[in-house]
Scaffold this motif. Structure first.
Motif, PDB file in Angstrom:
ATOM      1  N   ALA A 120       0.838  -1.201   0.000  1.00  0.00           N
ATOM      2  CA  ALA A 120       0.000   0.000   0.000  1.00  0.00           C
ATOM      3  C   ALA A 120       0.871   1.248   0.000  1.00  0.00           C
ATOM      4  O   ALA A 120       0.572   2.234  -0.684  1.00  0.00           O
ATOM      5  CB  ALA A 120      -0.931  -0.003   1.201  1.00  0.00           C
ATOM      6  N   LEU A 121       1.979   1.219   0.739  1.00  0.00           N
ATOM      7  CA  LEU A 121       2.881   2.370   0.737  1.00  0.00           C
ATOM      8  C   LEU A 121       3.564   2.505  -0.627  1.00  0.00           C
ATOM      9  O   LEU A 121       3.596   3.594  -1.208  1.00  0.00           O
ATOM     10  CB  LEU A 121       3.909   2.224   1.851  1.00  0.00           C
ATOM     11  N   LEU A 122       4.083   1.416  -1.166  1.00  0.00           N
ATOM     12  CA  LEU A 122       4.766   1.477  -2.458  1.00  0.00           C
ATOM     13  C   LEU A 122       3.804   1.816  -3.597  1.00  0.00           C
ATOM     14  O   LEU A 122       4.234   2.271  -4.651  1.00  0.00           O
ATOM     15  CB  LEU A 122       5.462   0.141  -2.740  1.00  0.00           C
ATOM     16  N   GLY A 123       2.518   1.594  -3.385  1.00  0.00           N
ATOM     17  CA  GLY A 123       1.532   1.930  -4.403  1.00  0.00           C
ATOM     18  C   GLY A 123       1.295   3.405  -4.561  1.00  0.00           C
ATOM     19  O   GLY A 123       0.582   3.820  -5.478  1.00  0.00           O
ATOM     20  N   THR A 124       1.847   4.230  -3.686  1.00  0.00           N
ATOM     21  CA  THR A 124       1.720   5.693  -3.752  1.00  0.00           C
ATOM     22  C   THR A 124       0.259   6.118  -3.913  1.00  0.00           C
ATOM     23  O   THR A 124      -0.065   7.004  -4.691  1.00  0.00           O
ATOM     24  CB  THR A 124       2.578   6.298  -4.882  1.00  0.00           C
ATOM     25  N   GLY A 125      -0.601   5.470  -3.159  1.00  0.00           N
ATOM     26  CA  GLY A 125      -2.017   5.802  -3.180  1.00  0.00           C
ATOM     27  C   GLY A 125      -2.830   4.942  -4.111  1.00  0.00           C
ATOM     28  O   GLY A 125      -4.049   4.827  -3.953  1.00  0.00           O
ATOM     29  N   GLY A 126      -2.209   4.333  -5.117  1.00  0.00           N
ATOM     30  CA  GLY A 126      -2.958   3.595  -6.131  1.00  0.00           C
ATOM     31  C   GLY A 126      -2.589   2.131  -6.182  1.00  0.00           C
ATOM     32  O   GLY A 126      -2.143   1.547  -5.206  1.00  0.00           O
ATOM     33  N   GLY A 127      -2.797   1.562  -7.362  1.00  0.00           N
ATOM     34  CA  GLY A 127      -2.506   0.149  -7.552  1.00  0.00           C
ATOM     35  C   GLY A 127      -3.610  -0.776  -7.092  1.00  0.00           C
ATOM     36  O   GLY A 127      -3.486  -1.992  -7.204  1.00  0.00           O
ATOM     37  N   GLY A 128      -4.710  -0.235  -6.555  1.00  0.00           N
ATOM     38  CA  GLY A 128      -5.785  -1.071  -6.040  1.00  0.00           C
ATOM     39  C   GLY A 128      -5.520  -1.460  -4.597  1.00  0.00           C
ATOM     40  O   GLY A 128      -4.372  -1.566  -4.155  1.00  0.00           O
ATOM     41  N   ASP A 129      -6.581  -1.678  -3.851  1.00  0.00           N
ATOM     42  CA  ASP A 129      -6.467  -1.964  -2.422  1.00  0.00           C
ATOM     43  C   ASP A 129      -5.820  -3.325  -2.200  1.00  0.00           C
ATOM     44  O   ASP A 129      -6.407  -4.355  -2.540  1.00  0.00           O
ATOM     45  CB  ASP A 129      -7.861  -1.925  -1.788  1.00  0.00           C
ATOM     46  N   PRO A 130      -4.610  -3.371  -1.606  1.00  0.00           N
ATOM     47  CA  PRO A 130      -3.952  -4.668  -1.422  1.00  0.00           C
ATOM     48  C   PRO A 130      -4.649  -5.542  -0.391  1.00  0.00           C
ATOM     49  O   PRO A 130      -4.419  -6.751  -0.345  1.00  0.00           O
ATOM     50  CB  PRO A 130      -2.536  -4.289  -0.970  1.00  0.00           C
ATOM     51  N   ILE A 143       9.468   9.627  -1.294  1.00  0.00           N
ATOM     52  CA  ILE A 143      10.527   8.617  -1.271  1.00  0.00           C
ATOM     53  C   ILE A 143      11.184   8.573  -2.647  1.00  0.00           C
ATOM     54  O   ILE A 143      10.507   8.558  -3.678  1.00  0.00           O
ATOM     55  CB  ILE A 143       9.967   7.225  -0.918  1.00  0.00           C
ATOM     56  N   SER A 144      12.496   8.550  -2.662  1.00  0.00           N
ATOM     57  CA  SER A 144      13.236   8.509  -3.929  1.00  0.00           C
ATOM     58  C   SER A 144      13.080   7.153  -4.597  1.00  0.00           C
ATOM     59  O   SER A 144      12.936   6.123  -3.940  1.00  0.00           O
ATOM     60  CB  SER A 144      14.718   8.797  -3.675  1.00  0.00           C
ATOM     61  N   THR A 145      13.110   7.159  -5.925  1.00  0.00           N
ATOM     62  CA  THR A 145      13.021   5.923  -6.698  1.00  0.00           C
ATOM     63  C   THR A 145      14.417   5.470  -7.141  1.00  0.00           C
ATOM     64  O   THR A 145      15.371   6.249  -7.143  1.00  0.00           O
ATOM     65  CB  THR A 145      12.135   6.116  -7.941  1.00  0.00           C
ATOM     66  N   LEU A 158       8.024   8.616  -5.144  1.00  0.00           N
ATOM     67  CA  LEU A 158       6.819   8.158  -4.472  1.00  0.00           C
ATOM     68  C   LEU A 158       6.247   9.253  -3.566  1.00  0.00           C
ATOM     69  O   LEU A 158       7.000   9.892  -2.814  1.00  0.00           O
ATOM     70  CB  LEU A 158       7.112   6.923  -3.617  1.00  0.00           C
ATOM     71  N   ILE A 159       4.937   9.463  -3.649  1.00  0.00           N
ATOM     72  CA  ILE A 159       4.206  10.356  -2.762  1.00  0.00           C
ATOM     73  C   ILE A 159       3.236   9.489  -1.981  1.00  0.00           C
ATOM     74  O   ILE A 159       2.322   8.889  -2.560  1.00  0.00           O
ATOM     75  CB  ILE A 159       3.447  11.435  -3.545  1.00  0.00           C
TER      76      ILE A 159
END
Length: 367
Positions: free
Chosen positions: A18-28, A332-334, A304-305
């Protein structure tokens, strides 16, 4: 080195994803429940392979879900759609996959390959092609560094499958697949970017499943031990490819404008500072794209935001943003391979129509 993943690992992995999804990616969380049920019905463990261990000729087929995260909240997958997509692509290629892999390490797509693995017995490669979550299929390090996404297979909830082959035109592949997904109800499951083990080692962001698990475990144990979870997170990230963590803002959510259009969740969220008159605005397209404090850019894609609960540091997804939430927003830096000119041309701010040039978060918010 390969390892096994079991049901006890899923909660921590979902939190880190969920953190790495930066708000998205669908609910883990939904993906976690699907994997948990599949593991109850199978061997109970999943083999996770380090990409360095892959044979150069091994066939790897990533699997994922695509569509608007807001649709996923009400349209729960049946559970076998991604396997159907994988099998359809195997038939089209005339070969069986050696392993599957995430296309993104954030959100529910950290879980979809695990669901496929639990249902098929295939191992999962500990790597992905986004290093976070992005809204479009061509926005992959695989694509940036020369792997074609098609042929792509799409599986729907009614057992239908579709093959899309656009050669090496990954942008057109995305456009066609998005149209099919919309007609499947806004969410579908896919198998794409079939590649060799050599391609994985050359183009993927390595060890991101392990990173998600490590992040989730760090946040949980910090809370249990009454330590500052943000300080613990920064310490955990310091020896990874994501080594810069910056606090961008602390405040309360006062407005969320969110709409589902063209297969994406788009909108803005506004926070006001706990103290003083500062204001932060986040623009998102499934994932957070740019964070501005009083009109000044503080973090921009592909960095990442992440919006976290101010008290627990639990990640908050874009569809979970609500008026009145107390939050801390971090940048967070990529990894370096996501900041090259070639990568920024595919998933930097200009690729999203933002009139902003990329600057690293560590330059925008010095430590």
């Amino acid at each position: 080195m390969s390892r096994t993943l079991n049901r006890d690992d899923l909660a921590d992995l979902a939190r880190g994803a969920a953190l790495l999804g930066t708000g998205g990616g669908g609910d883990p969380h939904i993906g976690r429940l699907l994997v948990d049920q599949a593991l109850r019905e199978s061997s109970g463990t999943i083999t996770v392979l380090d990409p360095a261990e892959l044979g150069d000729d091994a066939l790897i087929i990533p699997t994922a879900q695509m569509g608007a995260p807001t649709v996923m909240v009400e349209k729960i997958p049946r559970g076998d759609e991604a396997v159907a997509a994988l099998r359809a692509l195997e038939r089209h290629l005339g070969r069986r996959a050696y392993a599957t892999m995430p296309i993104e390490c954030g959100g529910i797509n950290s879980m979809m390959p695990l669901l496929v693995a639990a249902r098929t017995g295939l191992p999962v490669v500990d790597a992905d092609g986004m290093g976070r979550a992005f809204p479009e299929l061509q926005m992959e390090t695989f694509s940036v560094y020369g792997v074609p996404g098609s042929p792509l297979a799409i599986g729907g909830e009614n057992g239908e499958t579709v093959i899309i082959d656009t050669g090496d035109d990954n942008r057109r592949m995305e456009w066609l697949a998005r149209g099919v997904t919309i007609r499947m109800g806004g969410v579908a499951h896919i198998a794409e970017y079939s590649m060799t083990g050599a391609d994985v080692k050359r183009t993927a962001v390595p060890n991101t499943l392990t990173l998600g698990l490590r992040i989730g475990r760090t946040l949980r144990t910090a809370r249990e031990e009454h330590r500052d979870p943000l300080a613990a997170l920064a310490a955990t990230m310091a020896d990874t490819l994501y080594d810069k963590v910056r606090v961008l803002f602390r405040g309360k959510v006062v407005d969320v404008e969110r709409r589902t259009e063209a297969g994406f969740a788009r909108g803005h969220a506004t926070l006001v500072a706990f103290e003083g008159a500062g204001k932060l605005e986040i623009t998102f397209q499934n994932e957070h794209l740019v964070a501005r404090v009083d009109g000044e850019v503080r973090c921009v894609v592909p960095d990442l935001i992440c919006v976290l609960d101010a008290d627990t540091a639990e990640p908050i997804t874009t569809e979970g943003l609500r008026y009145g939430q107390r939050a801390v927003v971090i940048g967070i830096s990529t990894p370096a391979l996501m900041r090259t000119p070639e990568a920024l041309a595919v998933f930097g701010p200009r690729a999203f129509g933002l009139d902003v040039d990329f600057r690293p978060v560590e330059d925008l918010v010095p430590g």
